[in-house]
Design a protein around this motif. Structure first.
Motif, PDB file in Angstrom:
ATOM      1  N   ARG A 126       3.255 -53.956  26.377  1.00 26.56           N
ATOM      2  CA  ARG A 126       3.311 -52.641  25.720  1.00 26.56           C
ATOM      3  C   ARG A 126       4.739 -52.095  25.697  1.00 26.56           C
ATOM      4  O   ARG A 126       5.191 -51.542  24.694  1.00 26.56           O
ATOM      5  N   PHE A 127       5.464 -52.273  26.803  1.00 28.39           N
ATOM      6  CA  PHE A 127       6.853 -51.799  26.859  1.00 28.39           C
ATOM      7  C   PHE A 127       7.711 -52.535  25.826  1.00 28.39           C
ATOM      8  O   PHE A 127       8.478 -51.924  25.070  1.00 28.39           O
ATOM      9  N   VAL A 128       7.560 -53.853  25.784  1.00 31.35           N
ATOM     10  CA  VAL A 128       8.340 -54.655  24.837  1.00 31.35           C
ATOM     11  C   VAL A 128       8.004 -54.268  23.399  1.00 31.35           C
ATOM     12  O   VAL A 128       8.902 -54.119  22.550  1.00 31.35           O
ATOM     13  N   ALA A 129       6.723 -54.050  23.110  1.00 31.58           N
ATOM     14  CA  ALA A 129       6.320 -53.666  21.746  1.00 31.58           C
ATOM     15  C   ALA A 129       6.945 -52.317  21.361  1.00 31.58           C
ATOM     16  O   ALA A 129       7.429 -52.148  20.228  1.00 31.58           O
ATOM     17  N   SER A 130       6.978 -51.386  22.309  1.00 26.57           N
ATOM     18  CA  SER A 130       7.554 -50.074  21.990  1.00 26.57           C
ATOM     19  C   SER A 130       9.056 -50.192  21.745  1.00 26.57           C
ATOM     20  O   SER A 130       9.609 -49.541  20.848  1.00 26.57           O
ATOM     21  N   MET A 131       9.711 -51.033  22.523  1.00 26.15           N
ATOM     22  CA  MET A 131      11.160 -51.218  22.340  1.00 26.15           C
ATOM     23  C   MET A 131      11.450 -51.915  21.001  1.00 26.15           C
ATOM     24  O   MET A 131      12.388 -51.546  20.297  1.00 26.15           O
ATOM     25  N   ARG A 132      10.639 -52.923  20.659  1.00 24.69           N
ATOM     26  CA  ARG A 132      10.835 -53.587  19.353  1.00 24.69           C
ATOM     27  C   ARG A 132      10.711 -52.585  18.209  1.00 24.69           C
ATOM     28  O   ARG A 132      11.513 -52.584  17.278  1.00 24.69           O
ATOM     29  N   ARG A 133       9.702 -51.735  18.310  1.00 24.59           N
ATOM     30  CA  ARG A 133       9.479 -50.754  17.235  1.00 24.59           C
ATOM     31  C   ARG A 133      10.689 -49.822  17.138  1.00 24.59           C
ATOM     32  O   ARG A 133      11.213 -49.591  16.045  1.00 24.59           O
ATOM     33  N   ARG A 134      11.179 -49.342  18.276  1.00 21.88           N
ATOM     34  CA  ARG A 134      12.282 -48.388  18.249  1.00 21.88           C
ATOM     35  C   ARG A 134      13.619 -49.039  17.861  1.00 21.88           C
ATOM     36  O   ARG A 134      14.514 -48.370  17.345  1.00 21.88           O
ATOM     37  N   LEU A 135      13.750 -50.334  18.141  1.00 20.09           N
ATOM     38  CA  LEU A 135      15.001 -51.041  17.822  1.00 20.09           C
ATOM     39  C   LEU A 135      14.949 -51.710  16.439  1.00 20.09           C
ATOM     40  O   LEU A 135      15.923 -52.316  16.020  1.00 20.09           O
TER      41      LEU A 135
END
Lengths: 139, 139
Positions: A126-135
């Motif tokens: 979930r953390f990685v998915a949120s970072m991908r979306r924001r980046l």
């Protein structure tokens, strides 16, 4: 400097999950459940200090800012800790860590001090998915 | 952001000797005889994280590079440690530290760990003079 001869240092690979690539850097998520923590690794062979990057230092600063904003917006942290240390792993890598006044080590720095508690299954995804979306990184 | 309302945090003032000003930052020399150590403090009020600087982040990166090269050329160090932490002193400040494989804490980070041994009289004056010369700061 060559990108083709670059490969991620095995210690960084062992400690992290890959978020993805931005223009210059590979973005990694540290597998430490106590601290939301990104690492930027410029994909350039033989680079140890930021000054070794030459003109690409400006790109690295842009990517530090991008990752810092993503992490701050996601976590609403009290403070960002940003550091290029590399005494143990000489491949240039920049830590960007979201710190909070209630986190387990506040106000001490985390390097060499974190208990290294790993994320439970699913949490880091979930953390990685949120970072991908924001980046803006495609998964 | 305002320069006129900026003043150096008293804790930074207590721990350092002033090297001088470059375009954006006040340059300080940490009074720690075990580590050649500069600190850059952007002269901007109310700034805590690098991303708070906005477009002036690029200037800060230029000054980090300038100070890093000065320190590396002066000390011939093995590694530079560069960090913006600020959990204790919230005024944005960037540490640039020359590390050597034979220094008292290698390979550990120095923050919170250095014995804080102060320079003898004259030693820090020589270090500050060499940094001024390399940074093009008039004394």
């Amino acid at each position: 400097m060559s990108e083709t001869r670059w490969s991620l240092h095995p210690q960084l690979a062992a400690d992290t999950v890959t978020v993805g690539d931005v223009a210059l850097s590979r973005v990694l998520a540290m597998n430490d459940a106590d601290f939301p923590w990104l690492i930027l690794v410029p994909r350039r062979a033989g680079v140890s200090d930021m000054i070794d990057l030459g003109v690409e230092q400006a790109t690295l600063m842009d990517e530090i800012a991008l990752a810092s904003r993503a992490l701050k917006e996601e976590t609403r942290c009290d403070k960002l800790n940003v550091a290029a240390i590399g005494n143990v792993v000489p491949q240039l890598h920049v830590h960007i860590i979201a710190r909070n006044r209630v986190d387990p080590l506040w106000p001490k720095p985390v390097w060499g001090a974190s208990a290294g508690r790993r994320y439970e299954d699913g949490e880091i995804t979930r953390f990685v998915a949120s970072m991908r979306r924001r980046l803006g990184i495609e998964s």
